[in-house]
Design a protein around this motif. Structure first.
Motif, mmCIF file in Angstrom:
data_model
loop_
_atom_site.group_PDB
_atom_site.id
_atom_site.type_symbol
_atom_site.label_atom_id
_atom_site.label_comp_id
_atom_site.label_asym_id
_atom_site.label_seq_id
_atom_site.Cartn_x
_atom_site.Cartn_y
_atom_site.Cartn_z
ATOM 1 N N ALA A 13 -3.522 46.235 -26.005
ATOM 2 C CA ALA A 13 -2.622 46.481 -24.785
ATOM 3 C C ALA A 13 -3.253 46.067 -23.446
ATOM 4 C CB ALA A 13 -2.154 47.865 -24.830
ATOM 5 N N GLY A 14 -2.673 45.492 -22.500
ATOM 6 C CA GLY A 14 -3.395 44.695 -21.367
ATOM 7 C C GLY A 14 -3.961 43.625 -21.374
ATOM 8 N N GLY A 15 -3.860 43.029 -22.900
ATOM 9 C CA GLY A 15 -4.423 41.691 -22.985
ATOM 10 C C GLY A 15 -3.357 40.600 -22.860
ATOM 11 N N ALA A 39 12.464 42.613 -32.316
ATOM 12 C CA ALA A 39 11.392 43.804 -33.058
ATOM 13 C C ALA A 39 12.216 44.370 -34.167
ATOM 14 C CB ALA A 39 11.249 44.751 -31.757
ATOM 15 N N PRO A 40 11.428 44.994 -34.965
ATOM 16 C CA PRO A 40 11.902 45.512 -36.173
ATOM 17 C C PRO A 40 12.783 46.495 -35.865
ATOM 18 C CG PRO A 40 9.321 45.495 -36.074
ATOM 19 C CD PRO A 40 9.880 44.935 -34.654
ATOM 20 N N GLY A 41 13.813 46.387 -36.299
ATOM 21 C CA GLY A 41 15.064 47.181 -36.477
ATOM 22 C C GLY A 41 15.849 46.995 -35.242
ATOM 23 N N LYS A 42 15.728 46.034 -34.392
ATOM 24 C CA LYS A 42 16.401 45.898 -33.343
ATOM 25 C C LYS A 42 17.097 44.334 -33.194
ATOM 26 C CE LYS A 42 13.588 48.916 -30.357
ATOM 27 N NZ LYS A 42 12.926 48.999 -29.030
ATOM 28 N N MET A 82 1.960 35.382 -21.575
ATOM 29 C CA MET A 82 2.266 36.653 -21.428
ATOM 30 C C MET A 82 1.068 37.666 -21.168
ATOM 31 S SD MET A 82 4.681 36.855 -24.977
ATOM 32 C CE MET A 82 3.169 36.772 -25.947
ATOM 33 N N ASN A 83 0.913 38.165 -19.998
ATOM 34 C CA ASN A 83 -0.127 38.823 -19.345
ATOM 35 C C ASN A 83 0.344 40.526 -19.435
ATOM 36 O OD1 ASN A 83 -1.538 36.703 -18.838
ATOM 37 N ND2 ASN A 83 -0.482 36.343 -16.945
ATOM 38 N N SER A 84 -0.783 41.075 -19.336
ATOM 39 C CA SER A 84 -0.375 42.702 -19.433
ATOM 40 C C SER A 84 0.407 43.250 -20.551
ATOM 41 C CB SER A 84 0.099 43.134 -17.963
ATOM 42 O OG SER A 84 -0.886 42.665 -16.823
ATOM 43 N N LEU A 85 0.028 42.887 -21.723
ATOM 44 C CA LEU A 85 0.716 43.043 -22.692
ATOM 45 C C LEU A 85 0.985 44.652 -23.054
ATOM 46 C CD1 LEU A 85 0.143 40.149 -25.023
ATOM 47 C CD2 LEU A 85 2.342 40.604 -24.428
ATOM 48 N N LYS A 86 2.144 45.115 -23.645
ATOM 49 C CA LYS A 86 2.350 46.397 -23.870
ATOM 50 C C LYS A 86 2.866 46.643 -25.329
ATOM 51 C CE LYS A 86 4.379 47.171 -19.359
ATOM 52 N NZ LYS A 86 5.637 47.572 -18.591
ATOM 53 N N PRO A 87 2.606 47.666 -26.152
ATOM 54 C CA PRO A 87 3.112 47.716 -27.608
ATOM 55 C C PRO A 87 4.399 47.490 -27.553
ATOM 56 C CG PRO A 87 1.543 49.552 -26.784
ATOM 57 C CD PRO A 87 1.808 48.820 -25.514
ATOM 58 N N GLU A 88 5.344 47.895 -26.653
ATOM 59 C CA GLU A 88 6.763 47.470 -26.741
ATOM 60 C C GLU A 88 7.043 46.108 -26.655
ATOM 61 O OE1 GLU A 88 5.189 49.526 -24.737
ATOM 62 O OE2 GLU A 88 6.322 49.617 -22.735
ATOM 63 N N ASP A 89 5.858 45.196 -26.357
ATOM 64 C CA ASP A 89 6.324 43.717 -26.625
ATOM 65 C C ASP A 89 5.994 43.168 -27.943
ATOM 66 O OD1 ASP A 89 4.559 43.458 -23.413
ATOM 67 O OD2 ASP A 89 6.670 43.343 -23.833
ATOM 68 N N THR A 111 7.189 33.267 -34.148
ATOM 69 C CA THR A 111 5.918 33.592 -34.186
ATOM 70 C C THR A 111 5.604 35.075 -34.028
ATOM 71 O OG1 THR A 111 3.543 32.887 -33.216
ATOM 72 C CG2 THR A 111 5.201 32.858 -31.821
ATOM 73 N N GLN A 112 4.957 35.709 -34.675
ATOM 74 C CA GLN A 112 4.762 37.294 -34.385
ATOM 75 C C GLN A 112 3.557 37.429 -33.333
ATOM 76 O OE1 GLN A 112 5.975 39.866 -36.386
ATOM 77 N NE2 GLN A 112 5.118 41.106 -34.694
ATOM 78 N N VAL A 113 3.925 38.379 -32.670
ATOM 79 C CA VAL A 113 3.139 39.014 -31.626
ATOM 80 C C VAL A 113 3.214 40.678 -31.950
ATOM 81 C CG1 VAL A 113 3.025 39.612 -29.071
ATOM 82 C CG2 VAL A 113 3.886 37.267 -29.720
ATOM 83 N N THR A 114 1.920 40.958 -32.094
ATOM 84 C CA THR A 114 1.742 42.264 -32.034
ATOM 85 C C THR A 114 0.811 42.916 -31.011
ATOM 86 O OG1 THR A 114 2.138 42.015 -34.733
ATOM 87 C CG2 THR A 114 1.029 44.269 -33.862
ATOM 88 N N VAL A 115 1.102 43.955 -30.514
ATOM 89 C CA VAL A 115 0.182 44.495 -29.291
ATOM 90 C C VAL A 115 -0.126 45.916 -29.881
ATOM 91 C CG1 VAL A 115 0.160 45.168 -26.942
ATOM 92 C CG2 VAL A 115 1.442 43.097 -27.548
ATOM 93 N N SER A 116 -1.267 46.208 -30.025
ATOM 94 C CA SER A 116 -1.840 47.545 -30.660
ATOM 95 C C SER A 116 -2.117 48.418 -29.154
ATOM 96 C CB SER A 116 -2.891 47.327 -31.058
ATOM 97 O OG SER A 116 -3.971 46.885 -30.403
ATOM 98 N N SER A 117 -1.908 49.641 -29.249
ATOM 99 C CA SER A 117 -2.069 50.483 -28.251
ATOM 100 C C SER A 117 -3.594 51.197 -28.226
ATOM 101 C CB SER A 117 -1.397 51.725 -28.389
ATOM 102 O OG SER A 117 -1.285 52.508 -29.614
#
Length: 117
Positions: A13-15, A39-42, A82-89, A111-117
């Motif tokens: 997160a923040g990356g 996102a999964p389930g959405k 993509m800046n200031s990435l959040k887990p919800e991204d 392409t998969q994007v995974t943002v960890s908290s």
């Protein structure tokens, strides 16, 4: 039309990440392009769009001020900074061609994007 997205990965997160989309075909430079994500389930949702000339852009409220869409018509390429990435991204990101408003005619592989908290 073939679209291939790349550049995804795991980031804290923040990356930041920069996604790229390589497009084939002669219609790229005259087409509105965009990015969507799922996102999964959405359901898949709109992220950003750019006009054929690159002059006009639009963004989902959730990414406005953090993401920047751009294109290089000489290279048949689309980008998403993509800046200031959040887990919800966290989602699979897809590039799309023939974007009008928040709809698209053609989709590429994601392409998969995974943002960890």
């Amino acid at each position: 039309v073939q679209l291939q997205a790349s550049g995804g990965g795991l980031v804290q997160a923040g990356g930041y990440l920069r996604l790229s989309c390589a497009a084939s075909g002669r219609t790229f430079s005259s087409s509105g392009m965009g990015w969507f994500r799922q996102a999964p389930g959405k359901e898949r949702e709109f992220v950003a769009a750019i006009s054929w000339s690159g002059v006009s852009t639009s963004y989902a409220d959730s990414v406005k001020g953090r993401f920047t869409v751009s294109r290089d018509n000489a290279k048949n390429a689309l980008y998403l900074q993509m800046n200031s990435l959040k887990p919800e991204d966290t989602a699979v990101y897809y590039c799309a061609q023939g974007v009008v408003g928040r709809r698209a005619d053609y989709w590429g592989q994601g392409t998969q994007v995974t943002v960890s908290s």
